[in-house]
Scaffold this active site. Structure first.
Site, PDB file in Angstrom:
ATOM      1  N   LYS A 140     -75.167  12.551  -8.453  1.00 27.66           N
ATOM      2  CA  LYS A 140     -76.224  13.346  -7.808  1.00 27.66           C
ATOM      3  C   LYS A 140     -76.391  14.706  -8.499  1.00 27.66           C
ATOM      4  O   LYS A 140     -77.494  15.087  -8.886  1.00 27.66           O
ATOM      5  CB  LYS A 140     -75.862  13.553  -6.326  1.00 27.66           C
ATOM      6  CG  LYS A 140     -76.745  14.522  -5.582  1.00 27.66           C
ATOM      7  CD  LYS A 140     -76.288  14.677  -4.129  1.00 27.66           C
ATOM      8  CE  LYS A 140     -77.007  15.830  -3.453  1.00 27.66           C
ATOM      9  NZ  LYS A 140     -76.594  15.965  -2.038  1.00 27.66           N
ATOM     10  N   TYR A 173     -60.400  -1.858  -3.291  1.00 25.27           N
ATOM     11  CA  TYR A 173     -60.719  -1.578  -4.698  1.00 25.27           C
ATOM     12  C   TYR A 173     -61.874  -2.459  -5.173  1.00 25.27           C
ATOM     13  O   TYR A 173     -62.848  -1.986  -5.782  1.00 25.27           O
ATOM     14  CB  TYR A 173     -59.460  -1.822  -5.539  1.00 25.27           C
ATOM     15  CG  TYR A 173     -59.604  -1.524  -7.010  1.00 25.27           C
ATOM     16  CD1 TYR A 173     -59.560  -0.212  -7.474  1.00 25.27           C
ATOM     17  CD2 TYR A 173     -59.766  -2.546  -7.941  1.00 25.27           C
ATOM     18  CE1 TYR A 173     -59.671   0.069  -8.833  1.00 25.27           C
ATOM     19  CE2 TYR A 173     -59.883  -2.270  -9.297  1.00 25.27           C
ATOM     20  CZ  TYR A 173     -59.833  -0.965  -9.743  1.00 25.27           C
ATOM     21  OH  TYR A 173     -59.944  -0.695 -11.084  1.00 25.27           O
ATOM     22  N   LYS A 177     -65.560  -1.427  -6.423  1.00 28.09           N
ATOM     23  CA  LYS A 177     -66.028  -1.681  -7.794  1.00 28.09           C
ATOM     24  C   LYS A 177     -67.270  -2.578  -7.814  1.00 28.09           C
ATOM     25  O   LYS A 177     -68.099  -2.459  -8.731  1.00 28.09           O
ATOM     26  CB  LYS A 177     -64.891  -2.266  -8.646  1.00 28.09           C
ATOM     27  CG  LYS A 177     -63.722  -1.291  -8.862  1.00 28.09           C
ATOM     28  CD  LYS A 177     -64.146  -0.027  -9.621  1.00 28.09           C
ATOM     29  CE  LYS A 177     -62.960   0.858  -9.983  1.00 28.09           C
ATOM     30  NZ  LYS A 177     -63.353   2.055 -10.737  1.00 28.09           N
ATOM     31  N   VAL A 206     -56.036  -3.228 -18.493  1.00 32.15           N
ATOM     32  CA  VAL A 206     -55.615  -2.344 -19.579  1.00 32.15           C
ATOM     33  C   VAL A 206     -54.320  -1.679 -19.106  1.00 32.15           C
ATOM     34  O   VAL A 206     -54.271  -1.140 -18.000  1.00 32.15           O
ATOM     35  CB  VAL A 206     -56.657  -1.241 -19.866  1.00 32.15           C
ATOM     36  CG1 VAL A 206     -56.214  -0.387 -21.042  1.00 32.15           C
ATOM     37  CG2 VAL A 206     -58.040  -1.831 -20.123  1.00 32.15           C
ATOM     38  N   THR A 208     -52.709   1.017 -18.767  1.00 28.92           N
ATOM     39  CA  THR A 208     -52.607   2.465 -18.607  1.00 28.92           C
ATOM     40  C   THR A 208     -51.451   2.723 -17.638  1.00 28.92           C
ATOM     41  O   THR A 208     -50.749   1.786 -17.233  1.00 28.92           O
ATOM     42  CB  THR A 208     -53.910   2.985 -17.980  1.00 28.92           C
ATOM     43  OG1 THR A 208     -54.094   2.281 -16.739  1.00 28.92           O
ATOM     44  CG2 THR A 208     -55.119   2.711 -18.866  1.00 28.92           C
TER      45      THR A 208
HETATM   46  N1  LIG Z   1     -56.379   0.176 -16.184  1.00 27.65           N
HETATM   47  C1  LIG Z   1     -57.062  -0.889 -15.881  1.00 27.65           C
HETATM   48  O1  LIG Z   1     -56.609  -2.023 -16.054  1.00 27.65           O
HETATM   49  C2  LIG Z   1     -58.465  -0.745 -15.331  1.00 27.65           C
HETATM   50  C3  LIG Z   1     -59.253  -1.894 -15.297  1.00 27.65           C
HETATM   51  C4  LIG Z   1     -60.536  -1.806 -14.783  1.00 27.65           C
HETATM   52  C5  LIG Z   1     -61.011  -0.598 -14.335  1.00 27.65           C
HETATM   53  N2  LIG Z   1     -60.217   0.509 -14.364  1.00 27.65           N
HETATM   54  C6  LIG Z   1     -60.796   1.764 -13.853  1.00 27.65           C
HETATM   55  O2  LIG Z   1     -60.776   2.730 -14.884  1.00 27.65           O
HETATM   56  C7  LIG Z   1     -60.655   4.041 -14.330  1.00 27.65           C
HETATM   57  C8  LIG Z   1     -59.476   4.734 -14.988  1.00 27.65           C
HETATM   58  O3  LIG Z   1     -58.311   3.974 -14.733  1.00 27.65           O
HETATM   59  P1  LIG Z   1     -56.910   4.207 -15.451  1.00 27.65           P
HETATM   60  O4  LIG Z   1     -56.295   2.876 -15.620  1.00 27.65           O
HETATM   61  O5  LIG Z   1     -57.070   5.109 -16.612  1.00 27.65           O
HETATM   62  O6  LIG Z   1     -56.133   4.868 -14.239  1.00 27.65           O
HETATM   63  P2  LIG Z   1     -55.507   6.286 -14.006  1.00 27.65           P
HETATM   64  O7  LIG Z   1     -54.863   6.222 -12.659  1.00 27.65           O
HETATM   65  O8  LIG Z   1     -54.700   6.687 -15.190  1.00 27.65           O
HETATM   66  O9  LIG Z   1     -56.795   7.218 -13.939  1.00 27.65           O
HETATM   67  C9  LIG Z   1     -57.477   7.537 -12.775  1.00 27.65           C
HETATM   68  C10 LIG Z   1     -57.724   9.025 -12.802  1.00 27.65           C
HETATM   69  O10 LIG Z   1     -58.503   9.384 -11.655  1.00 27.65           O
HETATM   70  C11 LIG Z   1     -58.017  10.617 -11.185  1.00 27.65           C
HETATM   71  N3  LIG Z   1     -58.377  10.830  -9.787  1.00 27.65           N
HETATM   72  C12 LIG Z   1     -57.893  10.200  -8.690  1.00 27.65           C
HETATM   73  N4  LIG Z   1     -58.436  10.724  -7.581  1.00 27.65           N
HETATM   74  C13 LIG Z   1     -59.296  11.697  -7.984  1.00 27.65           C
HETATM   75  C14 LIG Z   1     -60.157  12.600  -7.292  1.00 27.65           C
HETATM   76  N5  LIG Z   1     -60.256  12.613  -5.964  1.00 27.65           N
HETATM   77  N6  LIG Z   1     -60.897  13.466  -8.038  1.00 27.65           N
HETATM   78  C15 LIG Z   1     -60.816  13.484  -9.387  1.00 27.65           C
HETATM   79  N7  LIG Z   1     -60.004  12.645 -10.090  1.00 27.65           N
HETATM   80  C16 LIG Z   1     -59.263  11.777  -9.388  1.00 27.65           C
HETATM   81  C17 LIG Z   1     -56.502  10.537 -11.390  1.00 27.65           C
HETATM   82  O11 LIG Z   1     -55.892  11.822 -11.380  1.00 27.65           O
HETATM   83  C18 LIG Z   1     -56.423   9.851 -12.743  1.00 27.65           C
HETATM   84  O12 LIG Z   1     -56.421  10.778 -13.805  1.00 27.65           O
HETATM   85  C19 LIG Z   1     -60.519   3.854 -12.823  1.00 27.65           C
HETATM   86  O13 LIG Z   1     -61.769   4.012 -12.227  1.00 27.65           O
HETATM   87  C20 LIG Z   1     -60.035   2.415 -12.709  1.00 27.65           C
HETATM   88  O14 LIG Z   1     -60.377   1.850 -11.479  1.00 27.65           O
HETATM   89  C21 LIG Z   1     -58.953   0.463 -14.868  1.00 27.65           C
END
Ligand SMILES: NC(=O)c1ccc[n+]([C@@H]2O[C@H](COP(=O)([O-])OP(=O)(O)OC[C@H]3O[C@@H](n4cnc5c(N)ncnc54)[C@H](O)[C@@H]3O)[C@@H](O)[C@H]2O)c1
Length: 277
Positions: A140, A173, A177, A206, A208
């Site tokens: 937004k 979740y 999504k 992934v 992470t």
């Molecule tokens: N790792 C995977 O396998 C995977 C797969 C599909 C999608 N994703 C998506 O990718 C994105 C990143 O995931 P990741 O694996 O790097 O995880 P991650 O947990 O390392 O990253 C998530 C980040 O979001 C931040 N966060 C959480 N709450 C927050 C808030 N209220 N305000 C601001 N930041 C906030 C956290 O501090 C963190 O840095 C996420 O949206 C996750 O759902 C990840």
């Protein structure tokens, strides 16, 4: 070729080492963007455990590492659930860099894994609040800025394989999504007239920090060793390996580029062929 030199990109949730956000910020920087590392930068109560969010120290370290590659980097503490915090982030970026061109909505909560019968309403809310409400609020306020600037822009929303298929222990979740994809399709229509493209990326697994935590959780839940769990997962992926942060970062950079100027409203799988619809 990507036409990203000098563009200003905000990546939310990019303050964790090894996260998708860090990888996307790094790559956008390599393509010539000035990048904003935005993250919570603190922990808050039991629903934000330290293994789930970036601390201030980690956020600053990630920023320093990207800065060391020659990219201009700004850090912002922003809780994407909080509208005042999001407005303050947008104002701070405009003040420092003079505008915004790219928003990557990456902040997400994926570590609350519960059967639906066990999940509390607060747990449901925190997942939906970060993953969907946060995306809405950032979109937004950045979209208002993009429209006012009249020079187009890019919004990339990080959905998931869980945006297209169901997974046990992950109803909140997965619901969020799937919601990201619906949001992406609608906002793409609204912003098309302003030459702002809006697309989602759907990564499969992934490893992470979040991904490692999920591997641990699911291997225990299924009674498998970590290696057995990873082998079963890998066998489902036609390209023969789980995703890497840089796979997602490359897709993100392309969607942000001039090359993808006629692509909007898409939910692009980056999953080695595991997800095909
Ligand atoms: N790792 C995977 O396998 C995977 C797969 C599909 C999608 N994703 C998506 O990718 C994105 C990143 O995931 P990741 O694996 O790097 O995880 P991650 O947990 O390392 O990253 C998530 C980040 O979001 C931040 N966060 C959480 N709450 C927050 C808030 N209220 N305000 C601001 N930041 C906030 C956290 O501090 C963190 O840095 C996420 O949206 C996750 O759902 C990840």
């Amino acid at each position: 070729m990507y036409g990203l030199h000098g563009k200003i990109a905000i990546v939310t949730g990019s303050g964790r080492h090894g996260g998708l956000g860090q990888a996307m910020a790094l790559r956008l920087g390599q393509e010539g963007c000035k990048v904003v590392i935005a993250d919570l930068g603190r922990t808050e109560g039991d629903l934000f455990p330290t293994h789930g969010v970036a601390t201030t120290a980690e956020l600053e370290q990630v920023a320093a590492e990207i800065r060391a590659t020659g990219t201009e980097v700004m850090t912002v503490h922003c809780d994407v659930r909080d509208e005042a915090s999001v407005e303050a982030m947008v104002a701070a970026v405009v003040e420092r860099f003079g505008g915004i061109d790219i928003l990557v909505n990456n902040a997400g909560v994926g570590y609350l894994m519960k059967l639906v019968t066990e999940m509390t309403a607060d747990e449901w809310d925190v997942v939906l609040d970060v993953n969907l409400r946060g995306m809405f609020l950032c979109t937004k306020h950045v979209a208002r800025q993009l429209i006012a600037q009249q020079r187009g822009g890019r919004i990339v929303n990080i959905s998931s394989q869980g945006g297209k298929s169901g997974f046990p222990y992950a109803s909140a979740y997965v619901a969020s999504k799937h919601g990201v994809i619906g949001f992406t399709r609608s906002v793409a229509i609204e912003l098309g007239a302003h030459n702002v493209t809006v697309n989602a990326i759907c990564p499969n697994h992934v490893t992470t920090g979040l991904g490692a935590w999920q591997n641990d959780f699911f291997s225990k839940a299924l009674g498998l060793t970590h290696d057995e769990y990873m082998a079963a997962m890998t066998s489902r992926i036609p390209l023969g390996r789980p995703g890497l942060p840089d796979d997602i970062a490359k897709a993100c950079a392309w969607l942000c580029s001039e090359q993808a100027g006629y692509v909007t409203g898409e939910a692009m799988n980056v999953s080695g062929g595991e997800e095909t619809h």
